[in-house]
Design a protein around this motif. Structure first.
Motif, mmCIF file in Angstrom:
data_model
loop_
_atom_site.group_PDB
_atom_site.id
_atom_site.type_symbol
_atom_site.label_atom_id
_atom_site.label_comp_id
_atom_site.label_asym_id
_atom_site.label_seq_id
_atom_site.Cartn_x
_atom_site.Cartn_y
_atom_site.Cartn_z
ATOM 1 N N UNK A 159 62.292 15.471 -3.976
ATOM 2 C CA UNK A 159 61.488 16.339 -4.315
ATOM 3 C C UNK A 159 60.272 15.796 -3.448
ATOM 4 N N UNK A 160 59.409 14.392 -3.842
ATOM 5 C CA UNK A 160 58.422 14.403 -3.519
ATOM 6 C C UNK A 160 58.085 14.380 -2.494
ATOM 7 N N UNK A 161 56.867 14.319 -1.637
ATOM 8 C CA UNK A 161 56.643 14.207 -0.263
ATOM 9 C C UNK A 161 56.367 13.103 0.317
ATOM 10 N N UNK A 162 56.396 12.730 1.172
ATOM 11 C CA UNK A 162 56.176 11.644 1.619
ATOM 12 C C UNK A 162 55.740 10.795 1.372
ATOM 13 N N UNK A 163 53.957 11.217 0.975
ATOM 14 C CA UNK A 163 52.370 9.958 0.361
ATOM 15 C C UNK A 163 53.141 9.598 -0.787
ATOM 16 N N UNK A 164 53.537 11.045 -1.801
ATOM 17 C CA UNK A 164 54.209 10.309 -3.711
ATOM 18 C C UNK A 164 55.478 9.495 -2.641
ATOM 19 N N UNK A 165 56.203 10.064 -2.149
ATOM 20 C CA UNK A 165 57.157 9.443 -2.303
ATOM 21 C C UNK A 165 57.305 7.795 -2.219
ATOM 22 N N UNK A 167 54.611 5.833 -3.580
ATOM 23 C CA UNK A 167 54.082 5.003 -4.749
ATOM 24 C C UNK A 167 55.273 5.800 -5.492
ATOM 25 N N UNK A 168 56.599 6.228 -5.503
ATOM 26 C CA UNK A 168 57.139 6.499 -6.002
ATOM 27 C C UNK A 168 58.075 5.104 -6.010
ATOM 28 N N UNK A 169 58.155 4.914 -4.208
ATOM 29 C CA UNK A 169 59.284 3.430 -4.368
ATOM 30 C C UNK A 169 58.272 2.317 -4.453
ATOM 31 N N UNK A 170 57.113 2.107 -4.297
ATOM 32 C CA UNK A 170 55.906 0.607 -5.178
ATOM 33 C C UNK A 170 56.860 0.861 -6.301
ATOM 34 N N UNK A 171 55.747 2.160 -6.983
ATOM 35 C CA UNK A 171 56.476 1.092 -8.651
ATOM 36 C C UNK A 171 58.495 1.140 -8.771
ATOM 37 N N UNK A 172 58.875 2.390 -8.153
ATOM 38 C CA UNK A 172 60.711 0.863 -8.553
ATOM 39 C C UNK A 172 60.947 0.291 -8.273
ATOM 40 N N UNK A 173 59.922 -0.582 -7.307
ATOM 41 C CA UNK A 173 59.588 -1.783 -6.772
ATOM 42 C C UNK A 173 59.191 -2.650 -7.922
ATOM 43 N N UNK A 174 58.172 -2.260 -8.255
ATOM 44 C CA UNK A 174 57.684 -3.257 -9.477
ATOM 45 C C UNK A 174 57.622 -3.022 -10.619
ATOM 46 N N UNK A 175 58.951 -1.922 -10.786
ATOM 47 C CA UNK A 175 59.151 -2.115 -12.321
ATOM 48 C C UNK A 175 59.739 -2.611 -13.054
ATOM 49 N N UNK A 176 60.824 -3.456 -12.907
ATOM 50 C CA UNK A 176 62.034 -4.617 -13.347
ATOM 51 C C UNK A 176 60.737 -5.901 -13.661
#
Length: 191
Positions: A159-165, A167-176
């Motif tokens: 549902x996210x647009x490209x920019x926020x999407x 950011x979510x992908x970056x957060x997912x990468x550093x989440x663990x």
């Protein structure tokens, strides 16, 4: 720490434990009654208010009593704001997934134990068996909570647009790695 500070912190942690108990009980009552479809409408605002408000007050308490900012608590606040306001409230349709009640219940149980443990620790000596129970709750609860948050973020990508999407992908990468850091911090709190 002066006696008045200990009394205040005992009260704060006790009230926080009661609020998280309310979150858990409300969730356990509403989930079977309304199901996944309507669960977010009955719990989301209450849960997010307690989750974000509690960390804000805990950060303020830490600055007042320790005279410095606790960076782990500050990062926890940023994470809760991101999950709560950036993901759940921004895309409420994803809260109808089973990951949202799982997040609410796992975080509620973790925080209920954490605040009860801390409140009790300020006044009394902690029995060794309660230390092991607390450790088990952290170990299982943080794993489930982290997985639930990651599922909600992954679902929000649709549902996210490209920019926020991005950011979510970056957060997912550093989440663990960051989840491990928070787990290690919570484990150290028990001592």
């Amino acid at each position: 720490m002066k006696a008045i500070g200990v009394k205040y912190l005992h009260f704060f942690y006790g009230m926080s434990a009661i609020l998280w108990a309310c979150v858990v009980v409300r969730s356990l009552l509403l989930l079977p009654l309304v199901g996944l479809r309507f669960f977010p409408g009955g719990v989301a605002d209450f849960y997010l208010s307690i989750a974000i408000g509690n960390v804000v007050l805990e950060n303020i308490n830490h600055v007042i009593f320790c005279r410095k900012l606790n960076y782990i608590l500050a990062l926890e606040l940023i994470g809760r704001l991101f999950i709560g306001l950036g993901v759940i409230l921004n895309y409420p349709i994803i809260a109808k997934n089973a990951a949202f009640p799982t997040l609410v219940l796992s975080q509620g149980i973790i925080e209920l134990f954490r605040y009860s443990y801390t409140s009790y620790k300020l006044k009394f000596r902690i029995p060794k068996s309660f230390n092991y129970l607390y450790l088990a709750v952290i170990l299982v609860g943080y794993s489930v909570k982290t997985l639930s948050e990651m599922v909600l973020m992954f679902l929000s990508l649709g549902y996210a647009d490209d920019r926020f999407g991005t950011l979510i992908k970056i957060v997912l990468l550093v989440y663990i790695p960051s989840a491990y850091m928070f787990f290690k911090h919570s484990y150290a709190r028990r001592g």
